[in-house]
Write an enzyme that holds these catalytic residues in place. Sequence first.
Site, PDB file in Angstrom:
ATOM      1  N   ARG A  94      90.673  47.948  46.474  1.00 39.62           N
ATOM      2  CA  ARG A  94      91.254  49.296  46.533  1.00 39.62           C
ATOM      3  C   ARG A  94      90.109  50.281  46.703  1.00 39.62           C
ATOM      4  O   ARG A  94      89.149  50.246  45.937  1.00 39.62           O
ATOM      5  CB  ARG A  94      92.027  49.638  45.260  1.00 39.62           C
ATOM      6  CG  ARG A  94      92.250  51.154  45.146  1.00 39.62           C
ATOM      7  CD  ARG A  94      93.161  51.584  44.035  1.00 39.62           C
ATOM      8  NE  ARG A  94      94.533  51.224  44.309  1.00 39.62           N
ATOM      9  CZ  ARG A  94      95.586  51.773  43.700  1.00 39.62           C
ATOM     10  NH1 ARG A  94      95.416  52.715  42.797  1.00 39.62           N
ATOM     11  NH2 ARG A  94      96.801  51.382  43.996  1.00 39.62           N
ATOM     12  N   HIS A 149      98.861  51.326  52.300  1.00 45.27           N
ATOM     13  CA  HIS A 149      99.134  50.741  50.971  1.00 45.27           C
ATOM     14  C   HIS A 149     100.193  49.647  51.165  1.00 45.27           C
ATOM     15  O   HIS A 149     101.321  49.778  50.700  1.00 45.27           O
ATOM     16  CB  HIS A 149      99.631  51.843  50.030  1.00 45.27           C
ATOM     17  CG  HIS A 149      99.595  51.477  48.576  1.00 45.27           C
ATOM     18  ND1 HIS A 149      99.035  50.304  48.103  1.00 45.27           N
ATOM     19  CD2 HIS A 149     100.051  52.138  47.467  1.00 45.27           C
ATOM     20  CE1 HIS A 149      99.148  50.258  46.786  1.00 45.27           C
ATOM     21  NE2 HIS A 149      99.757  51.349  46.379  1.00 45.27           N
ATOM     22  N   GLN A 154     102.447  47.994  48.361  1.00 44.51           N
ATOM     23  CA  GLN A 154     103.472  48.895  47.801  1.00 44.51           C
ATOM     24  C   GLN A 154     104.775  48.780  48.592  1.00 44.51           C
ATOM     25  O   GLN A 154     105.878  48.804  48.027  1.00 44.51           O
ATOM     26  CB  GLN A 154     102.950  50.337  47.833  1.00 44.51           C
ATOM     27  CG  GLN A 154     103.950  51.371  47.334  1.00 44.51           C
ATOM     28  CD  GLN A 154     104.205  51.303  45.846  1.00 44.51           C
ATOM     29  OE1 GLN A 154     103.266  51.282  45.050  1.00 44.51           O
ATOM     30  NE2 GLN A 154     105.470  51.271  45.445  1.00 44.51           N
ATOM     31  N   ASP A 197     105.997  60.837  47.040  1.00 39.53           N
ATOM     32  CA  ASP A 197     104.687  60.429  46.515  1.00 39.53           C
ATOM     33  C   ASP A 197     103.962  61.709  46.104  1.00 39.53           C
ATOM     34  O   ASP A 197     104.384  62.811  46.484  1.00 39.53           O
ATOM     35  CB  ASP A 197     103.916  59.694  47.645  1.00 39.53           C
ATOM     36  CG  ASP A 197     102.496  59.288  47.271  1.00 39.53           C
ATOM     37  OD1 ASP A 197     102.208  59.171  46.069  1.00 39.53           O
ATOM     38  OD2 ASP A 197     101.673  59.073  48.191  1.00 39.53           O
ATOM     39  N   CYS A 234     106.350  55.668  44.510  1.00 44.88           N
ATOM     40  CA  CYS A 234     105.359  54.609  44.275  1.00 44.88           C
ATOM     41  C   CYS A 234     104.696  54.746  42.907  1.00 44.88           C
ATOM     42  O   CYS A 234     104.168  53.773  42.388  1.00 44.88           O
ATOM     43  CB  CYS A 234     104.318  54.595  45.389  1.00 44.88           C
ATOM     44  SG  CYS A 234     103.544  56.192  45.672  1.00 44.88           S
ATOM     45  N   ARG A 254     106.145  45.601  41.964  1.00 45.72           N
ATOM     46  CA  ARG A 254     104.768  45.474  42.450  1.00 45.72           C
ATOM     47  C   ARG A 254     104.202  44.115  42.045  1.00 45.72           C
ATOM     48  O   ARG A 254     103.507  43.467  42.818  1.00 45.72           O
ATOM     49  CB  ARG A 254     103.863  46.570  41.851  1.00 45.72           C
ATOM     50  CG  ARG A 254     104.205  48.008  42.199  1.00 45.72           C
ATOM     51  CD  ARG A 254     104.090  48.297  43.673  1.00 45.72           C
ATOM     52  NE  ARG A 254     102.843  47.862  44.262  1.00 45.72           N
ATOM     53  CZ  ARG A 254     101.638  48.420  44.080  1.00 45.72           C
ATOM     54  NH1 ARG A 254     101.523  49.493  43.348  1.00 45.72           N
ATOM     55  NH2 ARG A 254     100.561  47.911  44.666  1.00 45.72           N
TER      56      ARG A 254
HETATM   57  N1   CP Z   1     101.682  52.670  43.043  1.00 49.49           N
HETATM   58  C1   CP Z   1     100.426  52.359  42.751  1.00 49.49           C
HETATM   59  O1   CP Z   1      99.649  51.859  43.563  1.00 49.49           O
HETATM   60  O2   CP Z   1     100.084  52.615  41.460  1.00 49.49           O
HETATM   61  P1   CP Z   1      98.622  52.501  40.838  1.00 49.49           P
HETATM   62  O3   CP Z   1      97.783  53.580  41.490  1.00 49.49           O
HETATM   63  O4   CP Z   1      98.809  52.707  39.366  1.00 49.49           O
HETATM   64  O5   CP Z   1      98.067  51.138  41.166  1.00 49.49           O
HETATM   65  N1  NVA Z   2      99.123  58.539  47.981  1.00 51.15           N
HETATM   66  C1  NVA Z   2      98.770  58.135  46.642  1.00 51.15           C
HETATM   67  C2  NVA Z   2      99.382  56.807  46.337  1.00 51.15           C
HETATM   68  C3  NVA Z   2      99.171  56.338  44.930  1.00 51.15           C
HETATM   69  C4  NVA Z   2      99.749  54.972  44.683  1.00 51.15           C
HETATM   70  C5  NVA Z   2      97.269  58.118  46.517  1.00 51.15           C
HETATM   71  O1  NVA Z   2      96.594  57.625  47.424  1.00 51.15           O
HETATM   72  O2  NVA Z   2      96.749  58.605  45.492  1.00 51.15           O
END
Ligand code: CP
Ligand code: NVA
Length: 312
Positions: free
Chosen positions: A106, A133, A136, A228, A269, A297
């Site tokens: 990530r 992502h 997700q 989101d 999400c 998830r």
């Molecule tokens: N939805 C999601 O990716 O959550 P986190 O940022 O907590 O992993």
């Molecule tokens: N768009 C958000 C998604 C979090 C799961 C971010 O990148 O912070």
Amino acid sequence: MNLKGRSFLTLKDFTPEEIAYLLDLAADLKAKKKKGITGQSLKGKNIALIFEKPSTRTRCSFTIGCIDEGGHPEYLGKDDIQLGHKESIEDTARVLGRMFDGIEFRGFKQESVEILAKYSGVPVWNGLTDLYHPTQILADFLTLKEQFGHLKGLKLVYVGDGRFNMGNSLMIGASKMGLDFTILAPKSLWPSKELVDICQEYAAQSDGKITLSDELDAVKGADAVYTDVWVSMGEEEKAEERIKLLRPYQVNAELMKKTGKDNTILLHCLPAVKGYEVTEEVFEKHADVVFDEAENRMHTIKAVMVATLGNI
Ligand code: CP
Ligand code: NVA
């Protein structure tokens, strides 16, 4: 279906049949876990979890999914390893590839996860980048299948920042799986024309539909409304401008009413910043499904690891 050895970097790399397979596998693993049955398909496998950005759901899903299947996860936070500071991603990839059997990443750049996959020689899974992502979307689609029994033809409206990881990945997934997908956002937050063109081709193959709109009436007929955060990780300095731009697009009772339906579900999400992209009232009304989605998830990420690395 054989996905062994494959990386999971973006849904663009997967056919609708492969995505459907991952969803079915996740549903199967979920049903087994509910009965107390876990597996051993990752026995003897060591899995690196690299996080340049924070995470609750993704980190815990990889950790628990891996342990449930007999594997060993190792968390490598941004201050724990040399990646990108003292050592090139190529070199870190070649080291980790000799010690680990799979790597989750990530972070910021999509290019980073692609370099990791190219140089490590093991399956690499994208746990979120600025651009995509993909894990997700599997959880979102498993939740839609649980709610509606199918994906094809469902009207899914994504409201908010349409040009970042969630808008992009939902558009790819929805166009591959034949959904009627809308991005509802101010024009300056629409996805790139290049990606829209690619997804229009997917939609032509799947009988799906993609609509971009900045008019709130675009939610009409929605089976699911998705939102989101307005300010994604790494974009904190844009907060003020973003809030101003997106304030009219808040998912509130009035917007939900514009669907013209009383059984529209909410997807998010998470994490949610209530009072901004969604009101507390709407969020709480739909919280059961949103937290099913969060639970999913884990089942879907487990499916990705099992399919690409497991002994099944
Ligand atoms: N939805 C999601 O990716 O959550 P986190 O940022 O907590 O992993
Ligand atoms: N768009 C958000 C998604 C979090 C799961 C971010 O990148 O912070």
